[in-house]
Design a protein around this motif. Structure first.
Motif, PDB file in Angstrom:
ATOM      1  N   UNK A  79     -71.258 101.208  14.149  1.00 23.57           N
ATOM      2  CA  UNK A  79     -70.307 100.635  15.098  1.00 23.57           C
ATOM      3  C   UNK A  79     -68.950 101.203  14.768  1.00 23.57           C
ATOM      4  N   UNK A  80     -68.274 101.756  15.749  1.00 18.30           N
ATOM      5  CA  UNK A  80     -66.987 102.394  15.513  1.00 18.30           C
ATOM      6  C   UNK A  80     -65.843 101.508  15.986  1.00 18.30           C
ATOM      7  N   UNK A 100     -77.999  87.366  12.694  1.00 13.86           N
ATOM      8  CA  UNK A 100     -76.842  87.032  11.865  1.00 13.86           C
ATOM      9  C   UNK A 100     -75.825  88.165  11.890  1.00 13.86           C
ATOM     10  N   UNK A 101     -76.324  89.392  11.806  1.00 14.63           N
ATOM     11  CA  UNK A 101     -75.427  90.548  11.876  1.00 14.63           C
ATOM     12  C   UNK A 101     -74.675  90.588  13.202  1.00 14.63           C
ATOM     13  N   UNK A 102     -75.407  90.338  14.288  1.00 12.02           N
ATOM     14  CA  UNK A 102     -74.771  90.363  15.607  1.00 12.02           C
ATOM     15  C   UNK A 102     -73.652  89.339  15.683  1.00 12.02           C
ATOM     16  N   UNK A 103     -73.871  88.204  15.079  1.00  7.20           N
ATOM     17  CA  UNK A 103     -72.852  87.147  15.079  1.00  7.20           C
ATOM     18  C   UNK A 103     -71.623  87.553  14.266  1.00  7.20           C
ATOM     19  N   UNK A 104     -71.857  88.343  13.208  1.00  4.59           N
ATOM     20  CA  UNK A 104     -70.762  88.705  12.307  1.00  4.59           C
ATOM     21  C   UNK A 104     -70.012  89.955  12.737  1.00  4.59           C
ATOM     22  N   UNK A 105     -70.575  90.735  13.646  1.00  7.20           N
ATOM     23  CA  UNK A 105     -69.967  92.012  13.992  1.00  7.20           C
ATOM     24  C   UNK A 105     -68.519  91.914  14.481  1.00  7.20           C
ATOM     25  N   UNK A 106     -68.164  90.945  15.354  1.00  9.48           N
ATOM     26  CA  UNK A 106     -66.753  90.883  15.782  1.00  9.48           C
ATOM     27  C   UNK A 106     -65.793  90.708  14.620  1.00  9.48           C
ATOM     28  N   UNK A 107     -66.260  90.046  13.565  1.00 14.84           N
ATOM     29  CA  UNK A 107     -65.415  89.843  12.390  1.00 14.84           C
ATOM     30  C   UNK A 107     -65.369  91.109  11.538  1.00 14.84           C
ATOM     31  N   UNK A 108     -66.534  91.709  11.270  1.00 13.70           N
ATOM     32  CA  UNK A 108     -66.585  92.901  10.424  1.00 13.70           C
ATOM     33  C   UNK A 108     -65.817  94.055  11.047  1.00 13.70           C
ATOM     34  N   UNK A 109     -65.851  94.157  12.363  1.00 14.86           N
ATOM     35  CA  UNK A 109     -65.164  95.257  13.023  1.00 14.86           C
ATOM     36  C   UNK A 109     -63.648  95.134  12.935  1.00 14.86           C
ATOM     37  N   UNK A 110     -63.153  93.942  12.620  1.00 21.70           N
ATOM     38  CA  UNK A 110     -61.720  93.752  12.410  1.00 21.70           C
ATOM     39  C   UNK A 110     -61.271  94.286  11.046  1.00 21.70           C
ATOM     40  N   UNK A 114     -64.260  85.751  17.803  1.00 16.17           N
ATOM     41  CA  UNK A 114     -64.520  85.610  16.378  1.00 16.17           C
ATOM     42  C   UNK A 114     -64.808  84.148  16.049  1.00 16.17           C
ATOM     43  N   UNK A 115     -65.332  83.882  14.842  1.00 13.74           N
ATOM     44  CA  UNK A 115     -65.597  82.500  14.439  1.00 13.74           C
ATOM     45  C   UNK A 115     -64.335  81.639  14.522  1.00 13.74           C
ATOM     46  N   UNK A 116     -64.532  80.353  14.784  1.00 15.48           N
ATOM     47  CA  UNK A 116     -63.394  79.444  14.926  1.00 15.48           C
ATOM     48  C   UNK A 116     -62.592  79.347  13.636  1.00 15.48           C
ATOM     49  N   UNK A 117     -63.291  79.232  12.501  1.00 14.18           N
ATOM     50  CA  UNK A 117     -62.617  79.120  11.215  1.00 14.18           C
ATOM     51  C   UNK A 117     -63.306  80.033  10.207  1.00 14.18           C
ATOM     52  N   UNK A 118     -62.519  80.871   9.557  1.00 15.84           N
ATOM     53  CA  UNK A 118     -63.045  81.830   8.588  1.00 15.84           C
ATOM     54  C   UNK A 118     -62.499  81.500   7.208  1.00 15.84           C
ATOM     55  N   UNK A 119     -63.375  81.480   6.225  1.00 13.68           N
ATOM     56  CA  UNK A 119     -62.950  81.311   4.846  1.00 13.68           C
ATOM     57  C   UNK A 119     -62.988  82.636   4.118  1.00 13.68           C
ATOM     58  N   UNK A 120     -62.042  82.858   3.218  1.00 15.56           N
ATOM     59  CA  UNK A 120     -62.033  84.037   2.360  1.00 15.56           C
ATOM     60  C   UNK A 120     -62.031  83.547   0.924  1.00 15.56           C
ATOM     61  N   UNK A 178     -75.187  87.730   4.858  1.00  7.47           N
ATOM     62  CA  UNK A 178     -75.072  89.156   5.137  1.00  7.47           C
ATOM     63  C   UNK A 178     -74.402  89.830   3.945  1.00  7.47           C
ATOM     64  N   UNK A 179     -74.958  90.961   3.525  1.00  2.90           N
ATOM     65  CA  UNK A 179     -74.273  91.808   2.555  1.00  2.90           C
ATOM     66  C   UNK A 179     -73.441  92.816   3.321  1.00  2.90           C
ATOM     67  N   UNK A 180     -72.171  92.935   2.982  1.00  3.40           N
ATOM     68  CA  UNK A 180     -71.294  93.876   3.677  1.00  3.40           C
ATOM     69  C   UNK A 180     -70.274  94.485   2.717  1.00  3.40           C
TER      70      UNK A 180
END
Length: 309
Positions: free
Chosen positions: A5-6, A159-169, A20-26, A133-135
């Motif tokens: 994915x580019x 799960x990957x599909x759900x996470x893609x909008x976040x990972x692409x950021x 993206x997810x409503x709330x993201x934890x880091x 997911x491992x990323x």
């Protein structure tokens, strides 16, 4: 099949914040984790930053983002991104998250850990009805801040599909490596082996050319403007030539850990890696010189030292 994915970060956000997810934890507010948090906050997402050292978490937040050293504060997060040093830390994070996160929440581990540890984290979260997911990423904290990382992702398709909008950021490309999370970690370790081997070679060659009477800056220019113009040659070779070993992108002990994990997994799958073994020993020698706080490109410093420079 490896899918790609580019995303060109210079073009702005991939999608609206609503995708993206409503709330993201880091979890983990070191240089990498802080860069992730900063970019997500910049995108307007609701972000909670956890670090055992609350001061580190507070330094990584601004605006309405929340800093915490309390695991319970992550309970409302839909997705958690973790960036911690090793297998033990990753397992401890997963143990806490599995008990505080709701069913359906997803843990994205971007840490450099062993494939076996990734499998254990996947199993733990699955037992609690959560996704994993491992990323891990190819790149350093400066690239993370600029969203120019390469993300290596593996996990169940949904799960990957759900996470893609976040990972692409978070990076310029996301490589999808399969449904087994450990595949991404194996690839990350391989990337670090190749990077370390390149730095070792660059250090040796530059030391040789200096001893032969050639200015090393001129040598670097010739090498990187001819056949050896790769990103690793230029970036880390430049550090070696300029002796820019601090602040570190990755410290020597973490590099030793990564080579150890790679060699352990290589033995498990029956893949001899003699060059990796030599480079691991050279990294151990860097550590033995008392240079643990330096960037792993200090392999070049050791090559110069060994050549009497």
């Amino acid at each position: 099949m490896i899918m790609v994915s580019k995303h060109d970060s210079q073009d702005g956000n991939v999608e609206s914040a609503a995708s993206a997810p409503a709330t993201v934890g880091v979890v983990g507010a070191g240089r990498m984790g802080a860069a992730f948090a900063g970019n997500l906050i910049e995108d307007g997402l609701s972000v909670v930053v956890f670090d055992r050292n609350r001061a580190c978490a507070e330094a990584a937040v601004r605006g309405n983002a929340v800093a915490t050293d309390d695991w319970a504060a992550l309970a409302a997060c839909d997705v958690i991104i973790s960036m911690v040093p090793d297998d033990d830390a990753a397992k401890e994070v997963a143990a806490h998250l599995s008990t505080v996160l709701a069913k359906g929440a997803v843990h994205i581990s971007m840490s450099t850990i062993s494939p076996d540890a990734a499998g254990a984290l996947f199993d733990l979260h699955r037992e609690h009805g959560q996704g994993y997911v491992s990323a891990p990423v190819l790149g350093n904290p400066d690239l993370a801040k600029a969203r120019r990382l390469y993300v290596l992702a593996a996990g169940e398709d949904a799960t990957l599909a759900r996470c893609m909008p976040l990972l692409e950021r978070l990076g310029q490309r996301v490589f999808l490596l399969g449904e087994q999370p450990g595949l991404a970690n194996a690839f990350k370790l391989a990337g670090n082996v190749l990077t370390a081997a390149t730095m070792q070679s660059m250090g040796e060659v530059l030391a040789f050319l200096r001893k032969a009477g050639i200015d090393q800056k001129a040598a670097f220019d010739v090498l990187t403007e001819s056949l050896f113009d790769g990103k690793v040659h230029k970036a880390y070779g430049g550090k070696i030539v300029d002796e820019r070993y601090s602040p570190p992108g990755m410290t020597v002990p973490l590099a030793v850990k990564d080579l150890r994990l790679a060699l352990s997994h290589a033995e498990k799958v029956g893949a001899p890696m003699p060059v990796a073994s030599v480079v691991r020993d050279r990294l151990v020698a860097v550590s033995a010189r008392g240079w643990d706080a330096l960037d792993w490109s200090a392999l070049g410093k050791l090559a110069a030292f060994s050549a009497g420079l």
